[in-house]
Write an enzyme that holds these catalytic residues in place. Structure first.
Site, short mmCIF file in Angstrom:
data_model
loop_
_atom_site.label_atom_id
_atom_site.label_comp_id
_atom_site.label_asym_id
_atom_site.label_seq_id
_atom_site.Cartn_x
_atom_site.Cartn_y
_atom_site.Cartn_z
CG ASP A 101 -11.65 -25.70 -26.86
OD1 ASP A 101 -10.66 -25.25 -27.44
OD2 ASP A 101 -11.95 -25.43 -25.67
CG ASP A 138 -6.15 -24.30 -23.28
OD1 ASP A 138 -5.69 -25.02 -22.39
OD2 ASP A 138 -5.45 -23.57 -24.01
NE ARG A 170 4.17 -11.90 -29.15
CZ ARG A 170 3.01 -11.66 -28.52
NH1 ARG A 170 2.20 -10.72 -28.94
NH2 ARG A 170 2.67 -12.39 -27.49
NE ARG A 183 3.25 -9.76 -22.52
CZ ARG A 183 2.29 -10.13 -23.34
NH1 ARG A 183 1.04 -9.89 -23.03
NH2 ARG A 183 2.54 -10.75 -24.46
CB SER A 204 -0.22 -8.21 -29.92
OG SER A 204 -0.85 -9.36 -29.36
CG ASP A 218 -13.76 -23.43 -22.70
OD1 ASP A 218 -13.32 -23.60 -23.87
OD2 ASP A 218 -13.14 -22.79 -21.83
CE1 TYR A 228 -22.76 -24.77 -28.42
CE2 TYR A 228 -23.31 -22.49 -28.96
CZ TYR A 228 -23.59 -23.66 -28.27
OH TYR A 228 -24.67 -23.72 -27.44
O1 M1P Z 1 -4.84 -15.53 -26.55
C1 M1P Z 1 -5.02 -14.17 -26.79
C2 M1P Z 1 -3.77 -13.53 -27.39
O2 M1P Z 1 -2.66 -13.76 -26.54
C3 M1P Z 1 -1.49 -13.10 -26.92
O3 M1P Z 1 -1.74 -11.70 -26.93
P1 M1P Z 1 -0.86 -10.60 -26.14
O4 M1P Z 1 0.57 -10.95 -26.33
O5 M1P Z 1 -1.28 -9.32 -26.82
O6 M1P Z 1 -1.29 -10.62 -24.70
C4 M1P Z 1 -1.04 -13.49 -28.31
O7 M1P Z 1 -0.55 -14.81 -28.31
C5 M1P Z 1 -2.19 -13.38 -29.29
O8 M1P Z 1 -1.81 -13.96 -30.53
C6 M1P Z 1 -3.44 -14.08 -28.77
O9 M1P Z 1 -4.51 -13.87 -29.64
#
Ligand code: M1P
Length: 251
Positions: free
Chosen positions: A16, A18, A138, A145, A183, A213, A225
């Protein structure tokens, strides 16, 4: 294209990105680069990341396609072996326009009918391997947010919407994931990191190791995994990855 010059050409080690090869969203260290270089002399190495190749270039370096035997971006929807691109796949190619249309019409209608205090723009983001659906949109600012996230904890807008989608599209073979703040992601079932294993299924590997991780249930390394085709190694940092590699492969 053969790996015969390696000490163990039938061993593949996948990582992986990150939190495993690099600190989250940051660049790979020189120590990790040196470790991978030594490892590559012994075995076949590859990475499997959820983001697209441009993100992995940022984190692993501009020569990433030369530095790994296998590069799997978007969990292997985009794949390279020794720098050469393998067959790629997309969400729209998999689902087809007709079913996609039905899905999107339902989503847009549903979103137009729910009561939420704030709406901005980009309610459906079309990505190569998935769609991302956001009731607030978005284009929401950071403040918007955070506010949506708090509101959704009480109103369960996303959970209810996912339930409705599961009910109405039970035969579509889709997985829904509420991973972020505003989202949820929609993608074909099985398009997690195990997707990349089909690219190496007929390559004669006797051992496939995987380092990740987020190997706990619910984490995005969990499926690969725990997959019976891999030997899983759960790590808690890039330093931990280096420690285990030294231990197992005597670098
Ligand atoms: O890595 C988790 C999620 O991060 C983003 O979500 P949000 O915009 O809702 O915080 C998006 O990139 C989503 O696709 C991803 O799963």
């Amino acid at each position: 294209m053969s790996f015969a010059h390696k000490e163990n050409p039938k061993t593949l080690v996948l990582f992986d990105v990150d939190g495993t090869l690099t600190p989250a969203r940051l660049e790979v260290s020189d120590e990790m680069k040196q470790t991978l270089k030594k490892l590559r002399e012994k075995v076949v190495i590859g990475f499997v990341g959820g983001s697209d190749l441009s993100k992995q270039v940022e984190q692993l370096g501009a020569t990433v396609l030369e530095d790994f035997d296998y590069c799997f971006s978007e969990n292997g929807l985009t794949a390279y072996k020794l720098g050469k691109e393998l067959a790629s796949q997309s969400f729209i190619g998999w689902i087809g326009e007709e079913k996609y249309n039905k899905l999107i019409k339902f989503i847009l209608k549903y979103l137009s009918e729910i009561d939420i205090p704030v709406r901005r723009g980009t309610f459906v983001e079309f990505r190569n391997g998935m769609i991302n659906v956001s009731p607030v949109g978005r284009n929401a600012s950071t403040k918007e947010r955070n506010e949506f996230e708090i509101f959704d904890k009480k109103a369960n807008i996303r959970t209810k919407m996912v339930e409705a989608l599961r009910e109405n599209f039970a035969d579509f073979g889709l997985t829904y994931s509420i991973g972020g703040q505003i989202s949820f992601d929609v993608f074909p079932t099985g398009w997690d990191k195990t997707y990349c294993l089909q690219h190496v299924a007929n390559e004669g590997f006797e051992e496939i190791h995987f380092f990740g991780d987020k190997s706990y249930k619910g984490g995005n390394d969990y499926e690969i995994y725990t997959d019976e085709r891999t030997i899983g190694h759960a790590v808690d940092s890039p330093a931990d990855t280096i420690r285990i590699l030294n231990e197992i492969f005597k670098l």
